[in-house]
Design a protein around this motif. Structure first.
Motif, PDB file in Angstrom:
ATOM      1  N   PHE B  37       0.844  -1.216   0.000  1.00 39.65           N
ATOM      2  CA  PHE B  37       0.000   0.000   0.000  1.00 39.65           C
ATOM      3  C   PHE B  37       0.875   1.260   0.000  1.00 39.65           C
ATOM      4  O   PHE B  37       0.541   2.258   0.618  1.00 39.65           O
ATOM      5  N   GLU B  38       2.027   1.164  -0.678  1.00 41.96           N
ATOM      6  CA  GLU B  38       3.009   2.248  -0.671  1.00 41.96           C
ATOM      7  C   GLU B  38       2.394   3.596  -1.052  1.00 41.96           C
ATOM      8  O   GLU B  38       2.718   4.640  -0.477  1.00 41.96           O
ATOM      9  N   ASP B  39       1.449   3.543  -2.060  1.00 43.64           N
ATOM     10  CA  ASP B  39       0.852   4.793  -2.553  1.00 43.64           C
ATOM     11  C   ASP B  39       0.067   5.512  -1.460  1.00 43.64           C
ATOM     12  O   ASP B  39      -0.050   6.732  -1.457  1.00 43.64           O
ATOM     13  N   LYS B  40      -0.482   4.740  -0.536  1.00 44.20           N
ATOM     14  CA  LYS B  40      -1.332   5.350   0.493  1.00 44.20           C
ATOM     15  C   LYS B  40      -0.543   5.764   1.740  1.00 44.20           C
ATOM     16  O   LYS B  40      -1.084   6.397   2.635  1.00 44.20           O
ATOM     17  N   ILE B  41       0.729   5.356   1.811  1.00 49.01           N
ATOM     18  CA  ILE B  41       1.531   5.669   3.003  1.00 49.01           C
ATOM     19  C   ILE B  41       2.335   6.947   2.752  1.00 49.01           C
ATOM     20  O   ILE B  41       3.005   7.061   1.716  1.00 49.01           O
ATOM     21  N   PRO B  42       2.281   7.899   3.690  1.00 49.59           N
ATOM     22  CA  PRO B  42       3.043   9.134   3.496  1.00 49.59           C
ATOM     23  C   PRO B  42       4.552   8.830   3.419  1.00 49.59           C
ATOM     24  O   PRO B  42       5.029   7.946   4.140  1.00 49.59           O
ATOM     25  N   PRO B  43       5.301   9.528   2.565  1.00 50.63           N
ATOM     26  CA  PRO B  43       6.744   9.266   2.405  1.00 50.63           C
ATOM     27  C   PRO B  43       7.510   9.382   3.722  1.00 50.63           C
ATOM     28  O   PRO B  43       8.467   8.657   3.949  1.00 50.63           O
ATOM     29  N   MET B  44       7.017  10.296   4.590  1.00 48.00           N
ATOM     30  CA  MET B  44       7.682  10.479   5.892  1.00 48.00           C
ATOM     31  C   MET B  44       7.650   9.179   6.709  1.00 48.00           C
ATOM     32  O   MET B  44       8.637   8.795   7.341  1.00 48.00           O
ATOM     33  N   VAL B  45       6.506   8.486   6.670  1.00 46.33           N
ATOM     34  CA  VAL B  45       6.357   7.234   7.426  1.00 46.33           C
ATOM     35  C   VAL B  45       7.296   6.169   6.855  1.00 46.33           C
ATOM     36  O   VAL B  45       7.950   5.424   7.598  1.00 46.33           O
ATOM     37  N   VAL B  46       7.377   6.113   5.523  1.00 46.44           N
ATOM     38  CA  VAL B  46       8.275   5.143   4.873  1.00 46.44           C
ATOM     39  C   VAL B  46       9.727   5.419   5.284  1.00 46.44           C
ATOM     40  O   VAL B  46      10.475   4.501   5.641  1.00 46.44           O
ATOM     41  N   ALA B  47      10.092   6.718   5.280  1.00 47.63           N
ATOM     42  CA  ALA B  47      11.471   7.091   5.652  1.00 47.63           C
ATOM     43  C   ALA B  47      11.765   6.719   7.105  1.00 47.63           C
ATOM     44  O   ALA B  47      12.823   6.149   7.412  1.00 47.63           O
ATOM     45  N   LEU B  48      10.785   7.001   7.970  1.00 50.48           N
ATOM     46  CA  LEU B  48      10.969   6.671   9.397  1.00 50.48           C
ATOM     47  C   LEU B  48      11.107   5.165   9.597  1.00 50.48           C
ATOM     48  O   LEU B  48      11.931   4.696  10.382  1.00 50.48           O
ATOM     49  N   TYR B  49      10.261   4.413   8.837  1.00 53.03           N
ATOM     50  CA  TYR B  49      10.338   2.951   8.937  1.00 53.03           C
ATOM     51  C   TYR B  49      11.719   2.462   8.517  1.00 53.03           C
ATOM     52  O   TYR B  49      12.320   1.599   9.177  1.00 53.03           O
ATOM     53  N   MET B  50      12.237   3.037   7.407  1.00 49.20           N
ATOM     54  CA  MET B  50      13.553   2.600   6.905  1.00 49.20           C
ATOM     55  C   MET B  50      14.655   2.880   7.944  1.00 49.20           C
ATOM     56  O   MET B  50      15.526   2.046   8.159  1.00 49.20           O
ATOM     57  N   ILE B  51      14.557   4.072   8.559  1.00 45.15           N
ATOM     58  CA  ILE B  51      15.561   4.411   9.594  1.00 45.15           C
ATOM     59  C   ILE B  51      15.465   3.413  10.752  1.00 45.15           C
ATOM     60  O   ILE B  51      16.464   2.867  11.214  1.00 45.15           O
ATOM     61  N   PHE B  52      14.224   3.148  11.181  1.00 47.79           N
ATOM     62  CA  PHE B  52      13.998   2.224  12.281  1.00 47.79           C
ATOM     63  C   PHE B  52      14.516   0.827  11.921  1.00 47.79           C
ATOM     64  O   PHE B  52      15.171   0.157  12.722  1.00 47.79           O
ATOM     65  N   PHE B  53      14.260   0.428  10.681  1.00 44.92           N
ATOM     66  CA  PHE B  53      14.684  -0.910  10.228  1.00 44.92           C
ATOM     67  C   PHE B  53      16.217  -1.034  10.273  1.00 44.92           C
ATOM     68  O   PHE B  53      16.754  -2.033  10.756  1.00 44.92           O
TER      69      PHE B  53
END
Lengths: 232, 282
Positions: B37-53
């Motif tokens: 559901f990448e299109d529906k997720i704000p880019p900020m959340v994706v970036a935060l997830y990547m940092i957390f990962f």
């Protein structure tokens, strides 16, 4: 060779501090021997030397003709003066551990003693009281059919009822030809089970005698003699 | 006896370490599922997830390492040592069991991190394609560098294994030395570690500098033809000629491997000696 444990000129130093100096001692087989002395007299250090947990600074220590090492660890069962079992362990883990490494470990004897205390093999050590943990530890040590049992302060810090249990466990579970070396300063509690005593004072042996000799020749109890020898 | 020691070593450590690896893979799976559901997720959340990962990946490696180092200290040099050191097994056996368990968990940790990264990377491409891409890189990289692929990957693998082993043994060595002291054993272990680390860094630096100077001094005479047909002789540093450079770098890697091997042997036998002759449980 009747001596099970011999030491000649045994010394242990921590830096410049001499904890044990020039110990010469022979202990026979099939006896219960009290290693008696006040706090800081070197009892625990001697126990550790016998169990290869410390290396002597000088002198020689032989157990059944061997220097402390793999051979002697097979025949010596050691109870330290504090808990040494991992708290994450369950009783079943402990039984498996002892059975894996000690050929003389008697699993049925251990299970029998645990059952009498209503301790389940599934119980975890970290959820047990201090007294129960100590009992489990003693059961593990006494379930071995060892030639030499080294029990360091087995009754210190436990209530009188627990002391009775510990002493009866020790007496009921050691083989007749095995030697029991018990270190303690609570003499009155164990006096009746001792065959021999070794008095240790400031790292030196001040007396080695049979309990019978003390009672007959000196006409006193071990407890009274101890109070006399170690009078402050 | 080693088999039995290993069995109990594994039983004592597997729960927490397995949990760490499972968390890493689960986090990757969660991210992979969410990316549908990448299109529906704000880019900020994706970036935060990547940092957390990334933080979790690094933390899982570090925590595993720390847990296994602490296990060595606790099991041999604290109260638990009264049981471990009175077992009728040799000091080498005690040490080997800890070392093999450590290496096994390091390998499992690397595998779980690779799996996690692959799972997450499979958002853009199927996993099979990613694996085949990695395979082709493994083949083409040595070819482009003009070196034998088997030799190159063997050296890389050897360096990784020896590097890991020497790091583990350096911690073991520091703890073993620190525990020879009668008091402040942990402080003494930490101080020993930093002294050992500093000494090794200085030796490594001297090796690199020595090797660089040796390369610089062995300049190669190269004759080049100019467009005017006049032969010009220039002096070129060996490092500027690709083949010589690769040969020199290969030599340096082999020297590094030997250095790590010597370190491993020295640390191992020091630990064994200290455990056998200088055990000081007080």
């Amino acid at each position: 060779m009747n001596e099970l444990l011999t030491m000649q000129g045994l010394c242990k130093q921590y830096g410049n501090r001499c904890v044990l100096s020039d110990l010469n001692l022979s202990l026979g087989r099939g006896k219960i021997i009290g290693l008696l002395g006040p706090n800081g007299s070197g009892k625990t250090t001697l126990m550790k030397l016998i169990n290869n947990l410390l290396v002597p600074s000088s002198g020689e220590l032989l157990i059944d003709g061997h220097k402390p090492g793999i051979e002697t660890k097979r025949i010596v069962s050691y109870l330290p003066d504090h808990m040494y079992l991992g708290s994450w362990m369950r009783v079943s883990n402990l039984i498996e551990y002892f059975a894996d490494f000690y050929e003389d470990f008697d699993r049925s004897r251990a299970m029998d003693m645990l059952r009498k205390l209503s301790i389940s093999p599934a119980d975890q050590l970290q959820h047990m009281s201090k007294g129960t943990k100590e009992k489990v530890q003693l059961i593990m040590v006494m379930s071995r059919r060892a030639k030499l049992y080294c029990l360091d302060e087995p009754i210190a810090g436990v209530d009188p009822a627990a002391r009775d249990y510990i002493l009866s466990t020790i007496l009921n579970n050691y083989d007749e030809d095995a030697t029991l070396l018990i270190s303690t300063h609570l003499i009155a509690d164990i006096e009746n089970i001792l065959d021999e005593v070794v008095f240790l004072k400031e790292g030196r042996i001040v007396m080695q005698s049979s309990v019978e000799d003390i009672r007959q020749k000196q006409n006193t109890s071990v407890d009274n003699l101890f109070r006399e020898v170690f009078k402050c | 006896m080693l088999k039995k020691m290993l069995k109990h070593e594994w039983k004592a450590t597997w729960k927490l370490l397995a949990l760490l690896n499972i968390v890493t893979i689960a986090l990757a799976l969660f991210g992979r599922t969410a990316m549908i559901f990448e299109d529906k997720i704000p880019p900020m959340v994706v970036a935060l997830y990547m940092i957390f990962f990334i933080i979790v990946l690094i933390a899982s490696g570090c925590i595993s390492f720390v847990l296994l180092v602490v296990r060595y200290y606790r099991n041999l040099y604290t109260d638990e040592g009264y049981l471990t050191n009175t077992l009728p097994v040799s000091s080498a056996c005690r040490l080997n069991a800890k070392l093999l368990n450590f290496l096994a968990w390091t390998l499992l940790n690397v595998v779980s991190i690779l799996i996690s990264v692959l799972i997450l990377a499979s958002t853009s491409q199927p996993i099979t394609v990613l694996i085949s891409d990695i395979g082709s890189v493994l083949v083409s990289l040595p070819r482009e560098m003009g070196v034998n692929a088997v030799a190159m990957w063997l050296v890389v693998f050897g360096l990784m294994v020896l590097g890991t082993l020497s790091s583990i043994l350096m911690f073991y060595f520091s703890i073993s030395v620190g525990c020879c002291f009668n008091t402040h054993k942990v402080v003494a272990s930490v101080v020993t570690f930093f002294i050992t680390y500093t000494v090794l860094q200085v030796i490594s630096l001297m090796m690199v500098m020595g090797f660089g100077m040796a390369m610089f001094s062995s300049r190669t005479i190269v004759t080049q033809s100019t467009t005017s047909g006049v032969a010009v002789t220039v002096t070129s540093p060996a490092g500027s000629v690709p083949q010589n450079f690769l040969a020199s770098e290969g030599t340096f890697l082999v020297i590094t491997m030997l250095f790590l091997l010597v370190l491993c042997v020295a640390f191992y036998f020091s630990c064994k000696y200290l455990l056998e002759k200088k055990l000081n449980l007080n």
